[in-house]
Design a protein around this motif. Structure first.
Motif, PDB file in Angstrom:
ATOM      1  N   GLU A  24       0.753  -1.157   0.108  1.00 33.76           N
ATOM      2  CA  GLU A  24       0.034  -0.007   0.105  1.00 33.76           C
ATOM      3  C   GLU A  24       1.150   1.445  -0.152  1.00 33.76           C
ATOM      4  O   GLU A  24       1.689   1.197   0.811  1.00 33.76           O
ATOM      5  CB  GLU A  24      -1.020   0.029   1.118  1.00 33.76           C
ATOM      6  N   SER A  25       0.705   2.267  -0.652  1.00 36.43           N
ATOM      7  CA  SER A  25       1.379   3.566  -0.999  1.00 36.43           C
ATOM      8  C   SER A  25       0.471   4.484  -1.479  1.00 36.43           C
ATOM      9  O   SER A  25      -0.481   4.366  -1.834  1.00 36.43           O
ATOM     10  CB  SER A  25       2.523   3.186  -1.713  1.00 36.43           C
ATOM     11  N   ILE A  26       1.114   5.985  -1.426  1.00 40.14           N
ATOM     12  CA  ILE A  26       0.378   7.120  -1.919  1.00 40.14           C
ATOM     13  C   ILE A  26       1.504   7.895  -2.172  1.00 40.14           C
ATOM     14  O   ILE A  26       2.410   7.975  -1.401  1.00 40.14           O
ATOM     15  CB  ILE A  26      -0.716   7.685  -1.000  1.00 40.14           C
ATOM     16  N   THR A  27       1.405   8.537  -3.411  1.00 41.72           N
ATOM     17  CA  THR A  27       2.290   9.492  -3.887  1.00 41.72           C
ATOM     18  C   THR A  27       1.425  10.835  -4.160  1.00 41.72           C
ATOM     19  O   THR A  27       0.603  10.906  -4.327  1.00 41.72           O
ATOM     20  CB  THR A  27       3.281   9.019  -5.026  1.00 41.72           C
ATOM     21  N   VAL A  28       2.551  11.940  -4.216  1.00 41.07           N
ATOM     22  CA  VAL A  28       2.107  13.132  -4.558  1.00 41.07           C
ATOM     23  C   VAL A  28       3.011  13.787  -5.664  1.00 41.07           C
ATOM     24  O   VAL A  28       3.956  13.656  -5.565  1.00 41.07           O
ATOM     25  CB  VAL A  28       2.358  14.183  -3.092  1.00 41.07           C
ATOM     26  N   ASP A  29       2.441  14.095  -6.654  1.00 42.70           N
ATOM     27  CA  ASP A  29       3.167  14.649  -7.839  1.00 42.70           C
ATOM     28  C   ASP A  29       3.799  15.974  -7.523  1.00 42.70           C
ATOM     29  O   ASP A  29       3.307  16.913  -6.493  1.00 42.70           O
ATOM     30  CB  ASP A  29       2.025  14.993  -8.925  1.00 42.70           C
ATOM     31  N   PRO A  30       4.955  16.272  -8.148  1.00 41.03           N
ATOM     32  CA  PRO A  30       5.658  17.367  -7.713  1.00 41.03           C
ATOM     33  C   PRO A  30       5.029  19.068  -8.148  1.00 41.03           C
ATOM     34  O   PRO A  30       5.590  19.898  -7.462  1.00 41.03           O
ATOM     35  CB  PRO A  30       6.987  17.290  -8.359  1.00 41.03           C
ATOM     36  N   THR A  31       4.064  18.819  -8.587  1.00 45.87           N
ATOM     37  CA  THR A  31       3.491  20.088  -9.571  1.00 45.87           C
ATOM     38  C   THR A  31       1.687  19.962  -9.051  1.00 45.87           C
ATOM     39  O   THR A  31       1.328  18.945  -9.370  1.00 45.87           O
ATOM     40  CB  THR A  31       3.838  20.547 -10.713  1.00 45.87           C
ATOM     41  N   GLY A  32       1.378  21.122  -8.629  1.00 47.84           N
ATOM     42  CA  GLY A  32      -0.085  21.191  -8.332  1.00 47.84           C
ATOM     43  C   GLY A  32      -0.699  22.501  -8.979  1.00 47.84           C
ATOM     44  O   GLY A  32       0.461  23.364  -9.665  1.00 47.84           O
ATOM     45  N   THR A  33      -1.861  23.044  -9.068  1.00 47.14           N
ATOM     46  CA  THR A  33      -2.231  24.179  -9.614  1.00 47.14           C
ATOM     47  C   THR A  33      -3.098  24.854  -8.667  1.00 47.14           C
ATOM     48  O   THR A  33      -3.639  24.410  -7.620  1.00 47.14           O
ATOM     49  CB  THR A  33      -3.212  24.083 -10.797  1.00 47.14           C
ATOM     50  N   VAL A  34      -3.096  26.176  -8.835  1.00 44.83           N
ATOM     51  CA  VAL A  34      -3.916  27.217  -8.081  1.00 44.83           C
ATOM     52  C   VAL A  34      -4.557  28.163  -9.239  1.00 44.83           C
ATOM     53  O   VAL A  34      -3.841  28.710  -9.761  1.00 44.83           O
ATOM     54  CB  VAL A  34      -3.244  27.734  -7.066  1.00 44.83           C
ATOM     55  N   ALA A  35      -5.917  28.079  -8.844  1.00 49.83           N
ATOM     56  CA  ALA A  35      -6.844  29.094  -9.947  1.00 49.83           C
ATOM     57  C   ALA A  35      -6.916  30.342  -9.230  1.00 49.83           C
ATOM     58  O   ALA A  35      -6.785  30.483  -8.208  1.00 49.83           O
ATOM     59  CB  ALA A  35      -8.055  28.342 -10.262  1.00 49.83           C
ATOM     60  N   PRO A  36      -7.310  31.252 -10.169  1.00 51.00           N
ATOM     61  CA  PRO A  36      -7.643  32.647  -9.494  1.00 51.00           C
ATOM     62  C   PRO A  36      -8.493  32.802  -8.580  1.00 51.00           C
ATOM     63  O   PRO A  36      -8.533  33.578  -7.589  1.00 51.00           O
ATOM     64  CB  PRO A  36      -7.976  33.495 -10.810  1.00 51.00           C
ATOM     65  N   ASP A  37      -9.731  31.829  -8.571  1.00 50.31           N
ATOM     66  CA  ASP A  37     -10.589  31.763  -7.590  1.00 50.31           C
ATOM     67  C   ASP A  37     -10.442  31.029  -6.045  1.00 50.31           C
ATOM     68  O   ASP A  37     -10.966  31.078  -5.400  1.00 50.31           O
ATOM     69  CB  ASP A  37     -11.984  31.252  -8.193  1.00 50.31           C
ATOM     70  N   GLY A  38      -9.040  30.483  -6.289  1.00 51.51           N
ATOM     71  CA  GLY A  38      -8.453  29.687  -4.909  1.00 51.51           C
ATOM     72  C   GLY A  38      -8.686  28.446  -5.152  1.00 51.51           C
ATOM     73  O   GLY A  38      -8.267  27.918  -3.950  1.00 51.51           O
TER      74      GLY A  38
END
Length: 141
Positions: A30-44
């Motif tokens: 069992e595992s979980i990973t997080v991608d190195p890039t996320g996004t933030v939109a102008p509305d938060g």
């Protein structure tokens, strides 16, 4: 309260609980990973993603995530969803609005967790299948 909003709130709370109690040992395979890039939109709206792998549990297993930026002690829940725990690797993506002005493009810290809600009397108790933390870069959407 809509079911999706209630689920996102529960997952955010679980992710915050995860930060408070520390990482749990993942079960075999069992595992979980997080991608190195996320996004933030102008509305938060923040969008985070990664992969997970889990095996069946006795209750529903959820993928929760949270993000923090200027103060590492402050994390905000970012959406959530139900995991398919069949032993195969799957992608996850969570989106949610955070407190306006609290997250912007740039470095951030993300926590993600696979949390099972196990039946235990009247109230289901959380069981952590896997937990991950990662410094990421949020880019403007």
């Amino acid at each position: 309260m809509p079911v999706r909003h209630a689920l996102a709130t529960a997952l955010g709370a679980a992710a915050l609980l995860c930060a408070a109690v520390g990482p749990a040992a993942a079960g075999t395979g069992e595992s979980i990973t997080v991608d190195p890039t996320g996004t933030v939109a102008p509305d938060g709206t923040v969008t985070l993603s990664g992969t997970y792998r889990c095996t069946a549990g006795t209750g529903p297993v959820l993928v929760g995530s949270s993000v923090g930026q200027s103060d590492p002690r402050v994390q905000q829940g970012v959406g959530g969803g139900v995991a398919l725990c069949d032993g195969a690797e799957h992608r996850w993506e969570n989106s949610g609005e955070v407190v306006p002005g609290s997250v912007e493009a740039g470095p951030a810290h993300v926590q993600a967790a696979l949390v099972e809600l196990r039946p235990s009397g009247i109230v289901p108790l959380p069981y952590f299948h896997a937990v991950a933390e990662r410094d990421v870069t949020l880019v403007q959407d």
